[in-house]
Design a protein around this motif. Structure first.
Motif, mmCIF file in Angstrom:
data_model
loop_
_atom_site.group_PDB
_atom_site.id
_atom_site.type_symbol
_atom_site.label_atom_id
_atom_site.label_comp_id
_atom_site.label_asym_id
_atom_site.label_seq_id
_atom_site.Cartn_x
_atom_site.Cartn_y
_atom_site.Cartn_z
ATOM 1 N N SER A 213 0.828 -1.221 0.000
ATOM 2 C CA SER A 213 0.000 0.000 0.000
ATOM 3 C C SER A 213 0.855 1.261 0.000
ATOM 4 O O SER A 213 0.430 2.297 -0.526
ATOM 5 C CB SER A 213 -0.955 0.016 1.186
ATOM 6 O OG SER A 213 -0.223 0.075 2.378
ATOM 7 N N GLU B 185 -7.869 -2.208 1.770
ATOM 8 C CA GLU B 185 -8.675 -0.997 1.648
ATOM 9 C C GLU B 185 -8.202 0.093 2.601
ATOM 10 O O GLU B 185 -7.624 -0.193 3.645
ATOM 11 C CB GLU B 185 -10.163 -1.325 1.930
ATOM 12 C CG GLU B 185 -10.561 -1.408 3.405
ATOM 13 C CD GLU B 185 -10.076 -2.660 4.129
ATOM 14 O OE1 GLU B 185 -9.403 -3.496 3.500
ATOM 15 O OE2 GLU B 185 -10.350 -2.795 5.345
ATOM 16 N N GLN B 186 -8.479 1.339 2.236
ATOM 17 C CA GLN B 186 -8.202 2.461 3.127
ATOM 18 C C GLN B 186 -9.388 2.622 4.096
ATOM 19 O O GLN B 186 -10.473 2.099 3.840
ATOM 20 C CB GLN B 186 -8.033 3.731 2.307
ATOM 21 C CG GLN B 186 -7.036 3.507 1.197
ATOM 22 C CD GLN B 186 -6.308 4.757 0.775
ATOM 23 O OE1 GLN B 186 -6.362 5.762 1.462
ATOM 24 N NE2 GLN B 186 -5.642 4.674 -0.344
ATOM 25 N N GLU C 127 -12.554 3.954 2.650
ATOM 26 C CA GLU C 127 -13.235 2.966 1.803
ATOM 27 C C GLU C 127 -14.015 1.970 2.668
ATOM 28 O O GLU C 127 -15.150 1.609 2.359
ATOM 29 C CB GLU C 127 -12.200 2.253 0.920
ATOM 30 C CG GLU C 127 -11.575 3.203 -0.093
ATOM 31 C CD GLU C 127 -10.323 2.680 -0.788
ATOM 32 O OE1 GLU C 127 -10.044 3.155 -1.905
ATOM 33 O OE2 GLU C 127 -9.598 1.830 -0.215
ATOM 34 N N ARG C 128 -13.397 1.557 3.791
ATOM 35 C CA ARG C 128 -14.108 0.642 4.707
ATOM 36 C C ARG C 128 -15.359 1.327 5.249
ATOM 37 O O ARG C 128 -16.440 0.744 5.311
ATOM 38 C CB ARG C 128 -13.180 0.195 5.836
ATOM 39 C CG ARG C 128 -13.866 -0.650 6.906
ATOM 40 C CD ARG C 128 -12.899 -1.365 7.809
ATOM 41 N NE ARG C 128 -12.362 -2.575 7.214
ATOM 42 C CZ ARG C 128 -12.864 -3.800 7.420
ATOM 43 N NH1 ARG C 128 -13.918 -3.976 8.178
ATOM 44 N NH2 ARG C 128 -12.316 -4.844 6.844
ATOM 45 N N GLN D 144 -16.949 0.042 1.022
ATOM 46 C CA GLN D 144 -16.341 -0.350 -0.256
ATOM 47 C C GLN D 144 -15.239 -1.407 -0.121
ATOM 48 O O GLN D 144 -14.520 -1.680 -1.076
ATOM 49 C CB GLN D 144 -15.712 0.877 -0.923
ATOM 50 C CG GLN D 144 -16.734 1.803 -1.544
ATOM 51 C CD GLN D 144 -16.071 3.021 -2.155
ATOM 52 O OE1 GLN D 144 -14.876 3.260 -1.953
ATOM 53 N NE2 GLN D 144 -16.842 3.795 -2.883
ATOM 54 N N THR D 145 -15.100 -1.975 1.071
ATOM 55 C CA THR D 145 -13.978 -2.903 1.275
ATOM 56 C C THR D 145 -13.948 -4.004 0.214
ATOM 57 O O THR D 145 -12.921 -4.234 -0.428
ATOM 58 C CB THR D 145 -14.047 -3.532 2.693
ATOM 59 O OG1 THR D 145 -13.969 -2.459 3.636
ATOM 60 C CG2 THR D 145 -12.914 -4.504 2.940
ATOM 61 N N VAL E 174 -12.961 -2.816 -3.319
ATOM 62 C CA VAL E 174 -11.530 -2.483 -3.453
ATOM 63 C C VAL E 174 -10.704 -3.761 -3.513
ATOM 64 O O VAL E 174 -9.822 -3.924 -4.370
ATOM 65 C CB VAL E 174 -11.067 -1.602 -2.258
ATOM 66 C CG1 VAL E 174 -9.554 -1.431 -2.258
ATOM 67 C CG2 VAL E 174 -11.765 -0.253 -2.300
ATOM 68 N N ILE E 175 -11.009 -4.689 -2.617
ATOM 69 C CA ILE E 175 -10.250 -5.947 -2.585
ATOM 70 C C ILE E 175 -10.437 -6.685 -3.918
ATOM 71 O O ILE E 175 -9.481 -7.215 -4.494
ATOM 72 C CB ILE E 175 -10.724 -6.852 -1.411
ATOM 73 C CG1 ILE E 175 -10.518 -6.141 -0.076
ATOM 74 C CG2 ILE E 175 -10.008 -8.201 -1.433
ATOM 75 C CD1 ILE E 175 -9.105 -5.826 0.284
ATOM 76 N N HIS F 114 -8.264 -5.081 -6.527
ATOM 77 C CA HIS F 114 -6.836 -5.390 -6.327
ATOM 78 C C HIS F 114 -6.523 -6.836 -6.723
ATOM 79 O O HIS F 114 -5.488 -7.116 -7.344
ATOM 80 C CB HIS F 114 -6.441 -5.173 -4.858
ATOM 81 C CG HIS F 114 -6.346 -3.728 -4.457
ATOM 82 N ND1 HIS F 114 -6.039 -3.320 -3.183
ATOM 83 C CD2 HIS F 114 -6.506 -2.585 -5.171
ATOM 84 C CE1 HIS F 114 -6.016 -1.995 -3.119
ATOM 85 N NE2 HIS F 114 -6.305 -1.528 -4.319
ATOM 86 N N TYR G 259 -3.325 -9.705 2.714
ATOM 87 C CA TYR G 259 -4.398 -8.739 2.974
ATOM 88 C C TYR G 259 -3.908 -7.782 4.052
ATOM 89 O O TYR G 259 -3.654 -8.184 5.189
ATOM 90 C CB TYR G 259 -5.686 -9.435 3.424
ATOM 91 C CG TYR G 259 -6.680 -8.429 3.990
ATOM 92 C CD1 TYR G 259 -7.098 -7.341 3.213
ATOM 93 C CD2 TYR G 259 -7.172 -8.540 5.285
ATOM 94 C CE1 TYR G 259 -7.972 -6.388 3.729
ATOM 95 C CE2 TYR G 259 -8.050 -7.588 5.807
ATOM 96 C CZ TYR G 259 -8.444 -6.509 5.020
ATOM 97 O OH TYR G 259 -9.294 -5.561 5.529
ATOM 98 N N PRO H 168 -5.171 -4.240 5.514
ATOM 99 C CA PRO H 168 -6.005 -3.039 5.567
ATOM 100 C C PRO H 168 -5.103 -1.828 5.826
ATOM 101 O O PRO H 168 -4.318 -1.845 6.775
ATOM 102 C CB PRO H 168 -6.944 -3.303 6.756
ATOM 103 C CG PRO H 168 -6.383 -4.472 7.499
ATOM 104 C CD PRO H 168 -5.445 -5.189 6.590
#
Ligand code: PEP
Length: 266
Positions: free
Chosen positions: A96, A129-130, A133-134, A138-139, A142-143, A146, A166, A168
């Motif tokens: 990240s 995720e940022q 986003e969480r 949107q988790t 986003v995952i 990716h 993974y 976060p």
């Protein structure tokens, strides 16, 4: 059963001599009897010296990034054959911090993954995720982007050489760890994505590490989750004792899982 892999990402830390000192101390602490995979990822400058220092041990070497071209006019970059030559077996791709500060995208991650695989380097593909986003739900989206972007075009055999991490983003270097349940939820989601894209058999063999403020105090409860297969560790990997404690707590957890299984089976 998947073998857990614990990797230490040293980021922009350690001179060559400090890296060798850390490696030597780590070797002594974890000996050669661990049942988990152990990886250290020093900065580029220390790769070769750490490769010499881990010779004959169960510790493997990773780089923190790779470029997709083999050679040429790409000032500042390091290629997969160069990493192989320096003794690497693994390479971290799409961390990240690279996405956030150095413009890494799903496309560049995918090109790097393919370049690594072409030279028998196992990619550790980072996804996560940022916080914002969480917070807006949107988790999973986003995952999914990716994962699908990172492994696009890979065969099942290629995928089986990859490790997924993974991480976060809100848990990296912040001291905030995802709860074991939060980690399990996303790991299970990732395995589901790989099941859809490949097969249940292929997905069941992929090692999915958790990363984000893993410490000796929380490693065992994360490892106890069925889809958490190891850890990518930043801060706590910079000292031999704390990293060794994490490695050994995964190892002991594995021992007790095996013992329980043996009792149930036998
Ligand atoms: C990382 O950089 O991959 C990481 C997980 O860092 P930390 O353990 O320090 O949160």
């Amino acid at each position: 059963m998947r073998t857990p892999i614990i990797a230490g990402n040293w980021k922009l830390n350690k001179t060559i001599s400090e890296a060798v000192t850390l490696t030597t101390a780590l070797k002594a602490l974890i000996a050669d009897d661990t049942d988990v995979g152990v990886i250290v990822a020093p900065p580029f400058t220390a790769l070769s010296a750490v490769s010499d220092a881990i010779a004959g041990s169960n510790i493997h070497l990773a780089a923190q990034d790779v470029y997709w071209e083999d050679s040429g006019a790409f000032t500042g970059e390091i290629s997969a054959p160069m990493l192989k030559d320096a003794g690497c077996d693994y390479v971290i791709i799409g961390h990240s911090e690279r996405r956030q500060y150095f413009g890494e995208t799903n496309d560049s991650v995918n090109q790097k993954v393919k370049a690594a695989l072409a030279y028998n380097l196992k990619p550790i593909i980072c996804v996560g995720e940022q916080l914002e986003e969480r917070e807006v739900g949107q988790t999973e989206a986003v995952i999914e982007s990716h994962i699908t972007g990172g492994v696009a075009g890979l065969s099942a055999a290629d995928l089986s050489s990859c490790v997924i991490a993974y991480e976060p983003v809100w848990a990296i270097g912040t001291g905030k760890t995802a709860t074991p349940a939060q980690a399990q939820e996303v790991h299970n989601f990732i395995r589901g994505l790989l099941t859809k894209a490949y097969s249940a058999e292929v997905a069941s063999q992929i090692c999915i590490q958790y990363g984000g403020s893993v410490k000796p105090e929380n490693a065992a409860e994360l490892m106890a989750q069925p889809d958490v297969d190891g850890a990518l560790v930043g801060g706590a990997s910079l000292e031999a004792e704390s990293f060794a404690k994490i490695v050994l707590s995964f190892n002991h957890q594995l021992d007790s899982v095996i013992n329980v299984k043996a009792r149930v089976d036998g």
